[in-house]
Write a protein that holds these residues in place. Structure first.
Motif, PDB file in Angstrom:
ATOM      1  N   GLU A 135       0.938  -1.138  -0.260  1.00 50.58           N
ATOM      2  CA  GLU A 135      -0.196   0.199  -0.084  1.00 50.58           C
ATOM      3  C   GLU A 135       1.436   1.614  -0.429  1.00 50.58           C
ATOM      4  OE1 GLU A 135      -3.895   2.480   2.100  1.00 50.58           O
ATOM      5  OE2 GLU A 135      -3.472   0.040   3.136  1.00 50.58           O
ATOM      6  N   ALA A 136       1.987   1.336   0.801  1.00 48.21           N
ATOM      7  CA  ALA A 136       3.117   2.632   0.743  1.00 48.21           C
ATOM      8  C   ALA A 136       3.469   2.884   0.123  1.00 48.21           C
ATOM      9  CB  ALA A 136       3.670   2.792   2.355  1.00 48.21           C
ATOM     10  N   PHE A 137       4.286   1.583  -1.190  1.00 46.48           N
ATOM     11  CA  PHE A 137       4.690   1.041  -1.913  1.00 46.48           C
ATOM     12  C   PHE A 137       4.100   2.240  -3.129  1.00 46.48           C
ATOM     13  CE2 PHE A 137       6.663  -1.107  -6.076  1.00 46.48           C
ATOM     14  CZ  PHE A 137       7.808   0.140  -5.838  1.00 46.48           C
ATOM     15  N   LEU A 138       2.706   1.537  -3.031  1.00 45.71           N
ATOM     16  CA  LEU A 138       1.427   2.089  -4.134  1.00 45.71           C
ATOM     17  C   LEU A 138       2.191   3.494  -4.014  1.00 45.71           C
ATOM     18  CD1 LEU A 138       0.321   1.099  -6.625  1.00 45.71           C
ATOM     19  CD2 LEU A 138      -1.857   0.526  -5.526  1.00 45.71           C
ATOM     20  N   GLU A 139       1.472   3.742  -2.552  1.00 47.48           N
ATOM     21  CA  GLU A 139       1.023   5.865  -2.544  1.00 47.48           C
ATOM     22  C   GLU A 139       2.444   6.816  -3.242  1.00 47.48           C
ATOM     23  OE1 GLU A 139      -1.678   7.250  -2.081  1.00 47.48           O
ATOM     24  OE2 GLU A 139      -2.425   5.054  -2.555  1.00 47.48           O
ATOM     25  N   LEU A 140       3.975   5.521  -3.050  1.00 46.21           N
ATOM     26  CA  LEU A 140       4.671   6.236  -3.149  1.00 46.21           C
ATOM     27  C   LEU A 140       4.769   6.266  -4.926  1.00 46.21           C
ATOM     28  CD1 LEU A 140       7.602   7.305  -2.621  1.00 46.21           C
ATOM     29  CD2 LEU A 140       8.678   5.451  -2.862  1.00 46.21           C
ATOM     30  N   LEU A 141       4.684   5.262  -5.475  1.00 40.73           N
ATOM     31  CA  LEU A 141       5.033   5.562  -6.716  1.00 40.73           C
ATOM     32  C   LEU A 141       4.139   6.062  -7.283  1.00 40.73           C
ATOM     33  CD1 LEU A 141       4.442   1.018  -8.125  1.00 40.73           C
ATOM     34  CD2 LEU A 141       6.409   3.208  -7.809  1.00 40.73           C
ATOM     35  N   LYS A 142       2.794   6.419  -7.160  1.00 38.97           N
ATOM     36  CA  LYS A 142       1.862   7.563  -7.208  1.00 38.97           C
ATOM     37  C   LYS A 142       2.240   8.802  -7.634  1.00 38.97           C
ATOM     38  CE  LYS A 142      -2.717   4.350  -7.333  1.00 38.97           C
ATOM     39  NZ  LYS A 142      -3.446   4.178  -6.621  1.00 38.97           N
TER      40      LYS A 142
ATOM     41  N   GLU B 163      13.401   4.508   4.540  1.00 39.92           N
ATOM     42  CA  GLU B 163      11.863   4.833   4.445  1.00 39.92           C
ATOM     43  C   GLU B 163      12.258   6.117   5.712  1.00 39.92           C
ATOM     44  OE1 GLU B 163       9.758   1.133   7.081  1.00 39.92           O
ATOM     45  OE2 GLU B 163      11.696   1.184   7.297  1.00 39.92           O
ATOM     46  N   ASP B 164      11.688   7.333   5.655  1.00 41.28           N
ATOM     47  CA  ASP B 164      12.132   8.144   6.176  1.00 41.28           C
ATOM     48  C   ASP B 164      11.719   7.842   8.074  1.00 41.28           C
ATOM     49  OD1 ASP B 164      13.015  10.630   7.841  1.00 41.28           O
ATOM     50  OD2 ASP B 164      12.483  11.592   6.099  1.00 41.28           O
ATOM     51  N   GLY B 165      11.112   7.821   8.834  1.00 46.87           N
ATOM     52  CA  GLY B 165      10.500   7.361   9.777  1.00 46.87           C
ATOM     53  C   GLY B 165       9.864   6.135   9.709  1.00 46.87           C
ATOM     54  N   GLU B 166       8.348   6.223   9.720  1.00 49.98           N
ATOM     55  CA  GLU B 166       7.146   4.762   8.935  1.00 49.98           C
ATOM     56  C   GLU B 166       7.090   5.456   6.992  1.00 49.98           C
ATOM     57  OE1 GLU B 166       4.995   3.910  11.800  1.00 49.98           O
ATOM     58  OE2 GLU B 166       5.747   3.960  13.224  1.00 49.98           O
ATOM     59  N   VAL B 167       7.596   6.607   7.258  1.00 46.85           N
ATOM     60  CA  VAL B 167       6.891   7.379   5.277  1.00 46.85           C
ATOM     61  C   VAL B 167       7.898   6.315   4.494  1.00 46.85           C
ATOM     62  CG1 VAL B 167       6.595   9.005   3.779  1.00 46.85           C
ATOM     63  CG2 VAL B 167       5.855   9.453   6.411  1.00 46.85           C
ATOM     64  N   LEU B 168       7.250   6.506   3.368  1.00 41.95           N
ATOM     65  CA  LEU B 168       8.502   5.948   2.469  1.00 41.95           C
ATOM     66  C   LEU B 168       8.452   6.996   1.096  1.00 41.95           C
ATOM     67  CD1 LEU B 168       6.575   2.143   0.775  1.00 41.95           C
ATOM     68  CD2 LEU B 168       9.063   2.045   2.300  1.00 41.95           C
ATOM     69  N   VAL B 169       9.781   6.647   1.022  1.00 42.16           N
ATOM     70  CA  VAL B 169      10.666   8.250   0.271  1.00 42.16           C
ATOM     71  C   VAL B 169      11.193   7.844  -1.102  1.00 42.16           C
ATOM     72  CG1 VAL B 169      10.235   9.603   2.526  1.00 42.16           C
ATOM     73  CG2 VAL B 169      12.827   8.159   1.928  1.00 42.16           C
ATOM     74  N   GLY B 170      11.228   6.431  -0.942  1.00 42.54           N
ATOM     75  CA  GLY B 170      12.399   5.941  -2.172  1.00 42.54           C
ATOM     76  C   GLY B 170      12.452   5.091  -2.353  1.00 42.54           C
ATOM     77  N   TRP B 171      13.199   4.351  -3.823  1.00 45.08           N
ATOM     78  CA  TRP B 171      13.104   3.004  -3.981  1.00 45.08           C
ATOM     79  C   TRP B 171      14.023   2.937  -4.702  1.00 45.08           C
ATOM     80  CZ3 TRP B 171      11.253  -0.039  -7.924  1.00 45.08           C
ATOM     81  CH2 TRP B 171      10.747   0.547  -9.646  1.00 45.08           C
ATOM     82  N   LEU B 172      15.112   1.794  -5.050  1.00 47.29           N
ATOM     83  CA  LEU B 172      15.668   1.377  -6.013  1.00 47.29           C
ATOM     84  C   LEU B 172      15.149  -0.610  -6.840  1.00 47.29           C
ATOM     85  CD1 LEU B 172      18.045   1.388  -7.917  1.00 47.29           C
ATOM     86  CD2 LEU B 172      19.433   0.702  -5.782  1.00 47.29           C
ATOM     87  N   GLY B 173      15.062  -0.712  -7.711  1.00 45.14           N
ATOM     88  CA  GLY B 173      14.940  -2.352  -8.255  1.00 45.14           C
ATOM     89  C   GLY B 173      16.011  -2.917  -9.105  1.00 45.14           C
ATOM     90  N   ALA B 174      16.103  -3.835  -8.665  1.00 41.27           N
ATOM     91  CA  ALA B 174      17.345  -4.125  -9.984  1.00 41.27           C
ATOM     92  C   ALA B 174      16.699  -5.050 -10.500  1.00 41.27           C
ATOM     93  CB  ALA B 174      18.440  -4.598  -9.167  1.00 41.27           C
TER      94      ALA B 174
END
Length: 84
Positions: free
Chosen positions: A13-20, A62-73
Motif C-alpha cells: 500500500e505504501a509503495f503504491l502511494e509512493l509510485l503514484k 524510509e524516513d520514519g515510517e514513510v516510504l520516500v524512495g525505492w530502487l529496483g534491479a
C-alpha cells in the motif's frame, strides 16, 4: 533518519502511494498522474513475485515510517537468457 531495506509484501500500500506520488511529480516516468490502476492486492502479488527470483531485488527508503524512495534491479526471468 533514512533507512534503506529490502521491500516486503506488506509494503504494497505504501509503495503504491509512493509510485503514484512520483508519477504526479515527474514527467519522466512511464505512467502519467492518475493513470496507474494497480490495486494494493495486485501490488502485493507483484512484490511477492519479484522476491521469488534471486536475480531481482527491490529496496525501499524510509524516513520514519514513510516510504520516500525505492530502487529496483530486475533480472531476466526466462531461463534461456538469464545470463544476458
Amino acid at each position: 533518519m533514512l533507512h534503506f531495506r529490502q521491500i516486503h509484501p506488506t509494503d504494497a500500500e505504501a509503495f503504491l502511494e509512493l509510485l503514484k506520488e512520483v508519477e504526479t511529480d515527474s514527467p519522466y516516468v512511464v505512467y502519467k498522474a492518475g493513470e496507474r490502476k494497480t490495486t494494493v492486492s495486485e501490488q502485493m502479488k507483484e512484490i511477492e513475485e519479484n522476491l521469488r527470483f534471486e536475480n531481482t531485488q527491490m529496496w525501499v527508503v524510509e524516513d520514519g515510517e514513510v516510504l520516500v524512495g525505492w530502487l529496483g534491479a530486475f533480472g531476466e526471468k526466462r531461463k534461456r537468457i538469464q545470463h544476458a
